[in-house]
Each structure stands twice: as C-alpha cells, then as structure tokens.
Design a protein around this motif. Sequence first.
Motif, PDB file in Angstrom:
ATOM      1  N   PHE A 172       1.209   4.003  -3.099  1.00 42.19           N
ATOM      2  CA  PHE A 172       0.817   5.429  -2.830  1.00 42.19           C
ATOM      3  C   PHE A 172       2.149   6.183  -3.038  1.00 42.19           C
ATOM      4  O   PHE A 172       1.892   7.535  -3.366  1.00 42.19           O
ATOM      5  N   LEU A 232      -5.505   9.345  -1.723  1.00 40.07           N
ATOM      6  CA  LEU A 232      -5.263   8.099  -1.592  1.00 40.07           C
ATOM      7  C   LEU A 232      -5.369   7.574  -0.131  1.00 40.07           C
ATOM      8  O   LEU A 232      -5.980   6.547   0.247  1.00 40.07           O
ATOM      9  N   VAL A 275     -12.129   3.529   3.865  1.00 40.25           N
ATOM     10  CA  VAL A 275     -12.421   1.974   3.401  1.00 40.25           C
ATOM     11  C   VAL A 275     -12.076   1.109   4.382  1.00 40.25           C
ATOM     12  O   VAL A 275     -13.009   0.453   4.586  1.00 40.25           O
ATOM     13  N   SER A 276     -10.794   1.439   5.052  1.00 40.75           N
ATOM     14  CA  SER A 276     -10.491   0.587   6.220  1.00 40.75           C
ATOM     15  C   SER A 276     -11.811   0.732   7.465  1.00 40.75           C
ATOM     16  O   SER A 276     -12.076  -0.297   7.912  1.00 40.75           O
ATOM     17  N   TRP A 282      -7.804   5.192   1.720  1.00 47.25           N
ATOM     18  CA  TRP A 282      -7.594   4.113   2.374  1.00 47.25           C
ATOM     19  C   TRP A 282      -7.994   3.776   4.018  1.00 47.25           C
ATOM     20  O   TRP A 282      -8.647   3.075   4.237  1.00 47.25           O
ATOM     21  N   THR A 306       0.773  -1.037   0.107  1.00 49.16           N
ATOM     22  CA  THR A 306       0.127  -0.078   0.095  1.00 49.16           C
ATOM     23  C   THR A 306       0.850   1.320  -0.095  1.00 49.16           C
ATOM     24  O   THR A 306       0.609   2.200  -0.716  1.00 49.16           O
TER      25      THR A 306
END
Lengths: 123, 259, 133
Positions: free
Chosen positions: C91, C116, C123-124, C120, C87
């Motif tokens: 990024f 970004l 969404v997490s 992240w 990740t």
Amino acid sequence: MAREGRAGPRRRPVEPFLWLLFSGGGMAAAVLVPVLVLLFGVVFPLAGGPPYDHLRAVAAHPLTRVALLGLAVLAFFHWAHRFRFAVEHGLGLGRLDRLIAPLCYGAALAGSAAAAHVLFLTL
Amino acid sequence: MSAEPAMRAAETAGESIVLRVSRYLPGRDAEPVPRDYEVPLREEWSVLDGLNHVKDVLDGSLAYRWSCRMGICGSCGMTVNGEPRLTCGTFLSEFAPGPVVVEPLRGFAVIRDLVVDIEPFLGKLASVTPWLVRNGAEPPPDAEFAQTPEQLGAYKQFSMCINCMLCYSACPVYALDEDFLGPAAIALAQRYNLDSRDMGAAARFDVLAAAGGVWDCTYVGECSAACPKGVDPAGAIQQYKLTAAMETVRRFLLPKGAR
Amino acid sequence: MTAPDDTAARYRRPVPVLWWTGRRPYLLFMIREFSSVFVAWSVVYLLLLVRAVAAGPAAYRGFMELSASWWMLALNVAALALTLFHTITWFVVTPKAVAVRVLGVRLPAFMVAGPLYTAWIAVSAFVVWLLVR
C-alpha cells in the motif's frame, strides 16, 4: 550490446502478463491474506475454531470456492515472480533466468492446479 | 605576500576532517586505493570544497568531475560514505568527526580516481528517442504549441532530471546487469511519452518493453531515494509497466489490422 | 604524455553476491520480496485446511490439533508478521506506481492509499463476520 547468456527478446512477450498476475496477486494477498492467517493460523488454534458444519458450509459455497481459487492462483504467481527475481538478483544468478523462471512459474502453475483440485473436486 | 601562510596556519590550527579519497591510476593500480587527506572542517564547506582543497593545496593529481557547485549541472555525483550523493550539496560537517569516505559512483567503470565512464549512460539516454516526435505532423517553425497547466503537470516532474546518474548508482539491478536501461533513461522516456505534443510512444515502447527494459526492474525504489531533484524514476518505471502491460494486452486482443 | 588506453584499464567494482545485506534499504527490499514466500505458504496452509474440511469432521479436528502445535503456531505468527509487512509495503508503493488522474490532475498519494486501507479493513471485517458469526 546484449551480453551472452541474456534472455534477449525472448522475454518480451510473456513478461507483461506475468507482471499483471504478480500485481493482481500482490493486491489480492494484501487485502485477504493477513486476516486469514490471523484467524486460521493464530486465533482459531489458540481459542478454538468455528464449528465444523459452519466452516464446511462457508468453504463449500460456490462464491468462496471461486474467490479462494482466484486468491490461490494470483498469490502463487505473485510468489513465483518475486521469488524468481529475489533468487536471480539476490544470489547473482541472473544468467540462469532460462532455468529459474520456468521453475518458478511452473511451480505456481502446479500449485494452481492443486488448488483447483482441492476446491472443486474434493470439497 | 605574508598574509597567505598566516591564513594557512589559522586553518590548520582550527578543526579539520579526514577525506578518505579513492585513488585509481590505470596502469599503476590494480584496484582503487584509499588515501587520506586532512582538510579544514568548515560549516559551509561541502565535500566538493574539500576535494577542491585537496587538488589546489595538497595533491594536484586528483581527478574528479565538477562544474556548477549548485546542484544543477549533475557532474559531481560520487559515493560519499557509501551513499550516492552530489558532493556539492553534501556538507563535511554531516560526517564530523570523520573520516569522509569519497569513492567514485558505484555501478560504473572507473577511468581514474573519482571519474567514471559515462558513455554507456549517454547511450541509454539516446536510445529512448528523447525528443518530441511528430510523425510527419511537423508544424511551421513559427507555430506555438500551447499546453494547459495540466498537460505540463503530466510530465514536468520527469523533466527535472540533471543526468547526475545517482539513480543508476543506487540501483542494484543496474549494478548486476549493465544492459538494464535504468532509472533516468526510463524516466526520460516518460517525460516525452506523457507530453501532449509528442507522438513517439509507440517507438519508445519497443525499447522500454524489450529485454533490459522496464520488466527487469524490481522496484527497489532506491533510485528515487537517491534523486536530488525529486524526479521519482522508480514511480515512472512502475507507471510505465502498467501502460506497457495494457498496451500489450490491447495488441494481443486486437487483430493486426485494427491497431 | 601519451594518451591513456581507452578501454583496457577501467576498474569495475565487483558486486558482492549478498549485496543486499550491507545496506538497510536493500535489506528491507529483500525482506519485502521474501514476504512472498509467506504469502504462498499462507495459501498452501488454507488449502490444506480446506482439504481437511472436505475429508470430514475427524480430519478437521486433526488439522486443528496440528495447527495448535508450537512449531505450526510459530510458523504462522511469522507468516502473519510478513504478510502484514507485505500489505503495508504494497500500500505504500501502490500510490507511487499507479498515477491516478482525475480531470488531468494526478491524485495525491493519500487519496490512492486511503481507499486501499479502507478496502483492507472492510474485507477483513467481512471475513471475520463470515467465520465467527
């Protein structure tokens, strides 16, 4: 110019599509995978997972199935693309691209089919 | 007359550093052989100054390329302690107490000592149509092409390349496959593709998206780390991958006549 | 002096097969590429979990026991480390690989990377909320 054993123009037409799948997979995996591994791979095994009924309801939701299938397909093609070049460049096997590339993307295709089977036929 | 030997004595009395220079004479050597030369270690001396000292004072047979001594001609790129560097901008004091290992640029065939064969590189540069293509829309010779600062900014970074080939030397993909078009040539193609005056993008697409083009790059990123001019060829390549992918999808979806 | 043979006597330095072991940036690059193996493994692991959930509560319990075994935990801790590496490296390179232009001016890297990282985290957080609420 072109050396023997090189794939030549054959590689041109599909390469952009494979790269788009690789890139989409890289982005999807970057955003989704760490939290899923953290929860299901580390936290739930140590601290206890969610109740079965709740997990089943979440997993069986159509949006979850579609999202997981999308993640699986993209992540498998992401792996295939990187693994192909890691093997070809990292072990000096570039001349075997005609063999390695179909194996890698073929595995990704098989994995995608298995994911679709699990998500839409068994669940 | 007597001043010069006195100066020499003063130099040798001061600090010195060992230059371990890769020597290769075709016909005599099967492969390059390192040879040590002790040169004065001065704060303001670059590796190139050290090599010039070797050639002028210690061994006139040493072969290497250099010209401007100020980081703009791109001639003096060599491998210094394993890293691709412009020797005019790399100082001996960085490597004290030594030795400073000087080898020819990696990834290229060595002609002699520190001189590599640049012909394949020049061929790659020429293959991307590195000039403004106008497709029959040639304006009168006295016409001016005005550009806004934004239009200039779109490609200016990629026009800073000095063709020193450090990016190729840093690129493992090029080292493994000499057919790879490589960082500088693709960045040069982008320099023209992104120029508002240019009409040659379609012709360059056929070279950049073919085998040996952008799809062979795995974005190691070391070309950009090695670049002494901040061109960021790795960025240029990835940006073109997106452009080329979109162009491919467009050609795939559109019927032939509508392109 | 005779003219040197122009083609025969060039020296080509051989590339070691494991060229990426000798230099830190190359090694980091290879680890980055290798992280894709753990990305794929993580998805396989998730699909095995879904298959267990589909098979019923007993199979789910069995899977949870398997996932608590030391070797599976070790594997998944490694997977977590390498997918995090994926990740972060992803990024870091994306703002260089994609030139986002607004009104003809290219956005600075942080304005591409910022959204970004935000996505992240969002969404997490959503996934955590979905599973442990």
